[in-house]
Design a protein around this motif. Structure first.
Motif, short mmCIF file in Angstrom:
data_model
loop_
_atom_site.label_atom_id
_atom_site.label_comp_id
_atom_site.label_asym_id
_atom_site.label_seq_id
_atom_site.Cartn_x
_atom_site.Cartn_y
_atom_site.Cartn_z
N ALA A 53 0.78 -1.37 -0.31
CA ALA A 53 0.18 -0.07 0.53
C ALA A 53 0.86 1.25 -0.01
CB ALA A 53 -0.72 0.09 1.15
N HIS A 54 1.70 1.40 0.22
CA HIS A 54 2.64 2.51 0.18
C HIS A 54 3.08 3.15 -0.58
CE1 HIS A 54 5.97 -0.60 0.15
NE2 HIS A 54 7.03 0.20 -0.56
N ARG A 55 3.38 2.42 -2.12
CA ARG A 55 3.74 2.51 -3.43
C ARG A 55 2.63 3.07 -3.24
NH1 ARG A 55 5.93 -3.02 -4.46
NH2 ARG A 55 7.62 -3.26 -3.25
N ILE A 56 1.07 3.23 -3.50
CA ILE A 56 0.69 4.00 -3.80
C ILE A 56 -0.11 5.59 -3.55
CG2 ILE A 56 -2.32 3.61 -4.08
CD1 ILE A 56 -1.74 0.86 -3.69
N VAL A 57 -0.02 6.63 -4.57
CA VAL A 57 -0.23 7.72 -4.31
C VAL A 57 -1.11 8.98 -4.78
CG1 VAL A 57 2.11 7.89 -3.67
CG2 VAL A 57 1.52 8.11 -5.77
N ASN A 58 -1.69 9.71 -3.96
CA ASN A 58 -2.51 10.14 -5.85
C ASN A 58 -2.22 10.89 -6.72
OD1 ASN A 58 -1.88 13.27 -5.26
ND2 ASN A 58 -3.35 13.78 -3.83
N VAL A 59 -2.85 11.41 -7.54
CA VAL A 59 -2.56 11.41 -8.75
C VAL A 59 -1.71 12.44 -9.29
CG1 VAL A 59 -3.62 13.30 -9.56
CG2 VAL A 59 -3.23 11.69 -11.60
N ARG A 60 -1.60 13.41 -8.44
CA ARG A 60 0.30 14.70 -8.16
C ARG A 60 1.08 14.08 -7.07
NH1 ARG A 60 -4.45 17.34 -6.70
NH2 ARG A 60 -5.82 18.12 -8.16
N GLY A 61 0.97 12.44 -7.82
CA GLY A 61 2.79 12.42 -6.34
C GLY A 61 2.44 12.85 -5.10
N ILE A 62 1.24 13.12 -4.67
CA ILE A 62 1.31 13.14 -3.16
C ILE A 62 1.21 12.30 -2.40
CG2 ILE A 62 -0.42 14.77 -1.37
CD1 ILE A 62 1.40 16.16 -3.46
N LEU A 63 1.44 11.54 -1.21
CA LEU A 63 1.43 11.03 0.41
C LEU A 63 0.40 11.00 0.77
CD1 LEU A 63 4.30 10.43 -0.78
CD2 LEU A 63 4.83 9.88 0.95
N SER A 64 -0.92 10.97 -0.03
CA SER A 64 -2.44 11.89 0.38
C SER A 64 -3.29 10.36 2.00
CB SER A 64 -3.43 11.54 -0.18
OG SER A 64 -3.83 10.56 -1.05
N GLY A 65 -2.15 8.69 1.70
CA GLY A 65 -2.60 7.93 2.24
C GLY A 65 -1.61 7.70 3.36
N ALA A 66 -1.05 8.64 3.65
CA ALA A 66 -0.22 8.12 5.01
C ALA A 66 -0.43 8.70 6.53
CB ALA A 66 1.26 9.68 4.90
N ALA A 67 -1.65 9.04 6.52
CA ALA A 67 -2.20 8.84 7.69
C ALA A 67 -2.52 7.66 7.94
CB ALA A 67 -3.65 9.86 7.69
N ALA A 68 -3.44 6.51 7.24
CA ALA A 68 -3.86 5.41 7.09
C ALA A 68 -2.62 4.18 7.75
CB ALA A 68 -4.27 4.85 5.92
N PHE A 69 -0.98 4.91 7.96
CA PHE A 69 -0.73 3.46 8.20
C PHE A 69 0.14 3.46 9.45
CE2 PHE A 69 0.47 4.69 3.58
CZ PHE A 69 0.90 3.31 3.64
N GLU A 70 0.17 2.25 10.46
CA GLU A 70 0.68 2.74 11.90
C GLU A 70 1.31 3.94 12.47
OE1 GLU A 70 1.99 0.02 10.09
OE2 GLU A 70 0.12 -0.27 9.69
N GLU A 71 2.22 3.92 12.26
CA GLU A 71 2.90 5.40 12.67
C GLU A 71 3.20 6.56 11.62
OE1 GLU A 71 7.35 4.26 12.68
OE2 GLU A 71 6.70 2.54 13.24
N PRO A 72 3.04 7.83 12.23
CA PRO A 72 3.76 8.94 11.13
C PRO A 72 4.74 8.99 10.93
CG PRO A 72 3.12 9.30 13.59
CD PRO A 72 3.20 7.81 13.48
N GLY A 73 4.81 9.11 9.07
CA GLY A 73 5.94 8.82 8.03
C GLY A 73 6.66 8.07 7.86
N LEU A 74 5.50 6.37 7.82
CA LEU A 74 6.70 5.18 7.33
C LEU A 74 5.88 4.72 5.98
CD1 LEU A 74 6.44 2.44 8.35
CD2 LEU A 74 4.35 1.72 8.66
N GLN A 75 5.45 5.38 5.25
CA GLN A 75 4.73 5.34 4.50
C GLN A 75 5.86 6.02 3.71
OE1 GLN A 75 1.71 7.50 2.03
NE2 GLN A 75 1.77 6.03 0.83
N ARG A 76 6.40 7.64 3.96
CA ARG A 76 7.18 7.67 3.27
C ARG A 76 8.91 7.60 3.44
NH1 ARG A 76 10.79 10.83 5.24
NH2 ARG A 76 9.33 11.67 7.17
N ARG A 77 9.10 6.35 5.04
CA ARG A 77 10.61 5.97 4.25
C ARG A 77 10.50 4.43 4.04
NH1 ARG A 77 8.52 7.37 9.86
NH2 ARG A 77 8.31 5.66 10.38
N LEU A 78 9.19 4.07 3.93
CA LEU A 78 9.26 3.37 3.07
C LEU A 78 9.70 3.13 0.98
CD1 LEU A 78 5.98 1.47 4.55
CD2 LEU A 78 8.65 -0.13 4.62
#
Length: 121
Positions: A53-78
């Motif tokens: 799921a960390h590989r899915i972003v919005n159409v502009r490339g924004i990490l808009s689903g990051a809040a759904a991850f267990e901890e802040p910044g996890l999507q970015r770090r992955l």
């Protein structure tokens, strides 16, 4: 059609070091325009365990689903661990979707469609 089973197959095809958009996943599942359903499924873990799921972003490339991850910044770090560069913009953390986006081929889309039919989903 079982959208969530299709989603699982599609999401597992996103290559390491690339990101896809919610709309791209919906389109490959046969439901263009259902990007929000993709986001909902990811938040609710309806697409199966272990989906990247960390590989899915919005159409502009924004990490808009990051809040759904267990901890802040996890999507970015992955994403960064896969070599994807992320920058902080006024709209949030963002990748360069033109460089790091998954450019799936028509052949890949047809293979997915065949697999959907084979599995009856």
């Amino acid at each position: 059609m079982d959208f969530y089973k299709r989603m699982e197959l599609v999401c597992r095809q996103i290559p390491w070091g690339k990101a896809a958009t919610y709309g791209q996943i919906a389109l490959l599942c046969g439901r263009p325009g259902n990007a929000r359903q993709v986001g909902y499924a990811l938040r609710k873990d309806l697409a199966g365990a272990g989906v990247p799921a960390h590989r899915i972003v919005n159409v502009r490339g924004i990490l808009s689903g990051a809040a759904a991850f267990e901890e802040p910044g996890l999507q970015r770090r992955l994403l960064e661990s896969e070599g994807i560069e992320i920058v902080l913009t006024k709209k949030g953390w963002q990748i360069d979707i033109s460089r790091d986006g998954w450019k799936n081929t028509m052949e890949e889309a047809l293979i997915l469609r065949e697999e959907f039919e084979k599995r009856g989903i």
